[in-house]
Design a protein around this motif. Structure first.
Motif, PDB file in Angstrom:
ATOM      1  N   TYR A 174       1.930   6.205  -2.173  1.00  0.00           N
ATOM      2  CA  TYR A 174       2.885   7.379  -1.784  1.00  0.00           C
ATOM      3  C   TYR A 174       4.064   7.235  -2.983  1.00  0.00           C
ATOM      4  O   TYR A 174       4.349   8.324  -2.928  1.00  0.00           O
ATOM      5  CB  TYR A 174       3.387   7.158  -0.351  1.00  0.00           C
ATOM      6  N   ILE A 175       4.233   6.235  -3.494  1.00  0.00           N
ATOM      7  CA  ILE A 175       5.357   6.234  -4.521  1.00  0.00           C
ATOM      8  C   ILE A 175       5.147   6.156  -5.791  1.00  0.00           C
ATOM      9  O   ILE A 175       5.581   6.885  -6.698  1.00  0.00           O
ATOM     10  CB  ILE A 175       6.309   5.151  -3.906  1.00  0.00           C
ATOM     11  N   TYR A 176       4.276   5.134  -6.185  1.00  0.00           N
ATOM     12  CA  TYR A 176       4.061   4.821  -7.749  1.00  0.00           C
ATOM     13  C   TYR A 176       3.192   5.948  -8.181  1.00  0.00           C
ATOM     14  O   TYR A 176       2.157   6.413  -7.891  1.00  0.00           O
ATOM     15  CB  TYR A 176       3.192   3.560  -7.663  1.00  0.00           C
ATOM     16  N   LEU A 199       0.675  -1.350  -0.038  1.00  0.00           N
ATOM     17  CA  LEU A 199      -0.002  -0.054  -0.035  1.00  0.00           C
ATOM     18  C   LEU A 199       0.964   1.225   0.146  1.00  0.00           C
ATOM     19  O   LEU A 199       0.519   2.330  -0.597  1.00  0.00           O
ATOM     20  CB  LEU A 199      -1.169   0.107   1.028  1.00  0.00           C
ATOM     21  N   PHE A 200       2.034   1.282   0.693  1.00  0.00           N
ATOM     22  CA  PHE A 200       2.769   2.385   0.837  1.00  0.00           C
ATOM     23  C   PHE A 200       3.385   2.640  -0.718  1.00  0.00           C
ATOM     24  O   PHE A 200       3.313   3.895  -1.214  1.00  0.00           O
ATOM     25  CB  PHE A 200       3.999   2.066   1.768  1.00  0.00           C
ATOM     26  N   PHE A 201       3.761   1.527  -1.400  1.00  0.00           N
ATOM     27  CA  PHE A 201       4.299   1.690  -2.800  1.00  0.00           C
ATOM     28  C   PHE A 201       3.242   2.255  -3.622  1.00  0.00           C
ATOM     29  O   PHE A 201       3.436   3.129  -4.188  1.00  0.00           O
ATOM     30  CB  PHE A 201       4.944   0.481  -3.257  1.00  0.00           C
ATOM     31  N   GLY A 212      10.196  -3.540   1.988  1.00  0.00           N
ATOM     32  CA  GLY A 212       9.655  -2.424   2.617  1.00  0.00           C
ATOM     33  C   GLY A 212      10.648  -1.386   3.166  1.00  0.00           C
ATOM     34  O   GLY A 212      10.461   0.179   2.907  1.00  0.00           O
ATOM     35  N   CYS A 213      11.705  -1.784   3.695  1.00  0.00           N
ATOM     36  CA  CYS A 213      12.532  -0.890   4.455  1.00  0.00           C
ATOM     37  C   CYS A 213      13.489  -0.323   3.161  1.00  0.00           C
ATOM     38  O   CYS A 213      13.929   0.913   3.138  1.00  0.00           O
ATOM     39  CB  CYS A 213      13.570  -1.840   5.304  1.00  0.00           C
ATOM     40  N   VAL A 214      13.765  -1.121   2.292  1.00  0.00           N
ATOM     41  CA  VAL A 214      14.453  -0.513   0.969  1.00  0.00           C
ATOM     42  C   VAL A 214      13.614   0.740   0.503  1.00  0.00           C
ATOM     43  O   VAL A 214      14.266   1.508   0.175  1.00  0.00           O
ATOM     44  CB  VAL A 214      14.780  -1.730  -0.056  1.00  0.00           C
ATOM     45  N   GLU A 215      12.297   0.416   0.324  1.00  0.00           N
ATOM     46  CA  GLU A 215      11.517   1.433  -0.178  1.00  0.00           C
ATOM     47  C   GLU A 215      11.626   2.879   0.523  1.00  0.00           C
ATOM     48  O   GLU A 215      11.801   3.825   0.152  1.00  0.00           O
ATOM     49  CB  GLU A 215       9.889   1.022   0.084  1.00  0.00           C
ATOM     50  N   VAL A 216      11.542   2.579   1.853  1.00  0.00           N
ATOM     51  CA  VAL A 216      11.748   3.825   2.841  1.00  0.00           C
ATOM     52  C   VAL A 216      13.055   4.336   2.847  1.00  0.00           C
ATOM     53  O   VAL A 216      12.993   5.631   2.729  1.00  0.00           O
ATOM     54  CB  VAL A 216      11.332   3.425   4.238  1.00  0.00           C
TER      55      VAL A 216
END
Lengths: 194, 65
Positions: free
Chosen positions: A192-194, A187-189, B50-54
Motif C-alpha cells: 500500500y505504501i512502497y 505487508l501494509f508497507f 506500524g502505527c507510525v506508518e499509519v
C-alpha cells in the motif's frame, strides 16, 4: 486397573512450559521464513517489471487498508491486556479483552473480504494481483487460524484449563497474535505504501 | 473525497491510541526478563513502527492514492 493421572507440580509445569515456548518460537521463526520467501519473490517481480504496478492495474484502496490495519494493531493491544488479566487473575479483564480481540480480528477479516471483492484485479490477472492475493491471503489465513485459536483458548479458560500459574496455551496464543500483527506491518508497507 | 477524510481521521486517531498503548506496554515490560517478555518487547516496537506508518499515511506524508 486404571493408571492414576500424573498432575505436574508448578515447578514441573514451568520447566515444560519453557521448552514448549522455545518450540513455539521456532515455529514462529519458520513461519517468518515462509512469509520472507513470498516477500522476496514479490520484490523480485517488482524489480524486474519496467512499471509497477503493471499498466492498467490499480493499487488497492490505501485509506481503507489504513483503517483495517488499525483494527488489527488494536487487537494486538487488547490481546496483551487479556494476557495480563490471566497473569493477575482478573477474569473480567481477561474475558473483556479477549472478546475484543476476537471481534477486532473478525472485523479485519471482514475488511479484507470487502477489499478482495472490490479490487479490480485477480489472482491470475497480473504479477501484482498474484503477489497481493498470495501474501495477503496467506496472512488472512493466519488471522483466521488465530481467531479460531483465540476462541478455543477462551473456552478452555472458561472451563478452568488455564490459571494464573498455568497458562502456556494463552502465552502461545498471545505471541502468535502479535506475530500476525507484525507481519501485517510489513505487508501494509509493501503493498500500500512502497 | 469526504470518505477519504473520514477514513484518514479514523486511522489517525486509532494509530495514536494504539501507538501510545504499545509504548506504555513496552515501558511496563522493559524490566521483565523472561523469554516471552523479550519477544513481547520486540513485537511492541514493531507494532509502534506500524502505527507510525499509519499516522504518516493518514497525514498524507506516505503512500500514493
Amino acid at each position: 486397573m486404571a493408571k492414576a493421572l500424573h498432575v505436574p507440580s508448578d515447578a514441573e509445569y514451568a520447566d515444560v512450559s519453557s521448552q514448549r515456548l522455545l518450540g513455539f518460537l521456532f515455529f514462529l521463526i519458520s513461519d517468518c521464513v515462509i512469509f520472507g520467501d513470498f516477500i522476496f519473490s514479490y520484490l523480485y517481480l517488482r524489480d524486474v517489471a519496467p512499471v509497477w504496478p503493471p499498466p492498467g492495474i490499480e493499487r488497492p484502496y490505501l485509506y481503507l487498508a489504513a483503517v483495517n490495519s488499525m483494527v488489527l494493531f488494536g487487537s494486538g493491544a487488547t490481546m496483551h491486556y487479556a494476557m495480563e488479566g490471566i497473569r493477575r487473575d482478573r477474569r473480567r479483564q481477561f474475558v473483556a479483552f479477549i472478546l475484543a480481540t476476537i471481534v477486532l480480528g473478525s472485523l479485519f477479516l471482514a475488511g479484507q473480504a470487502y477489499e478482495y471483492t472490490h479490487l479490480h484485479d485477480t489472482w491470475a490477472g497480473s504479477t501484482f494481483g498474484a503477489s497481493f492475493f498470495t501474501l495477503t491471503g496467506l496472512h488472512g489465513f493466519h488471522v483466521l487460524i488465530g481467531v479460531i485459536y483465540l476462541i478455543t483458548v477462551f473456552i478452555q479458560t472458561l472451563r478452568g484449563t488455564y490459571t494464573q500459574q498455568r497458562h502456556f496455551g494463552l502465552t502461545a496464543a498471545t505471541l502468535y497474535w502479535h506475530f500476525v500483527d507484525v507481519i501485517w506491518v510489513a505487508l501494509f508497507f509493501l503493498f500500500y505504501i512502497y | 473525497m469526504e470518505l477519504n477524510l473520514v477514513l484518514r481521521g479514523i486511522a489517525l486517531i486509532g494509530a495514536l491510541i494504539v501507538g501510545a498503548t504499545a509504548l506504555i506496554v513496552l515501558r511496563a515490560e522493559w524490566r521483565k526478563t523472561a523469554l516471552e517478555d523479550h519477544v513481547t518487547k520486540i513485537m511492541m516496537v514493531l507494532l509502534t513502527v506500524g502505527c507510525v506508518e499509519v499516522v504518516l499515511v493518514a497525514l498524507g506524508k506516505l503512500g500514493r492514492m
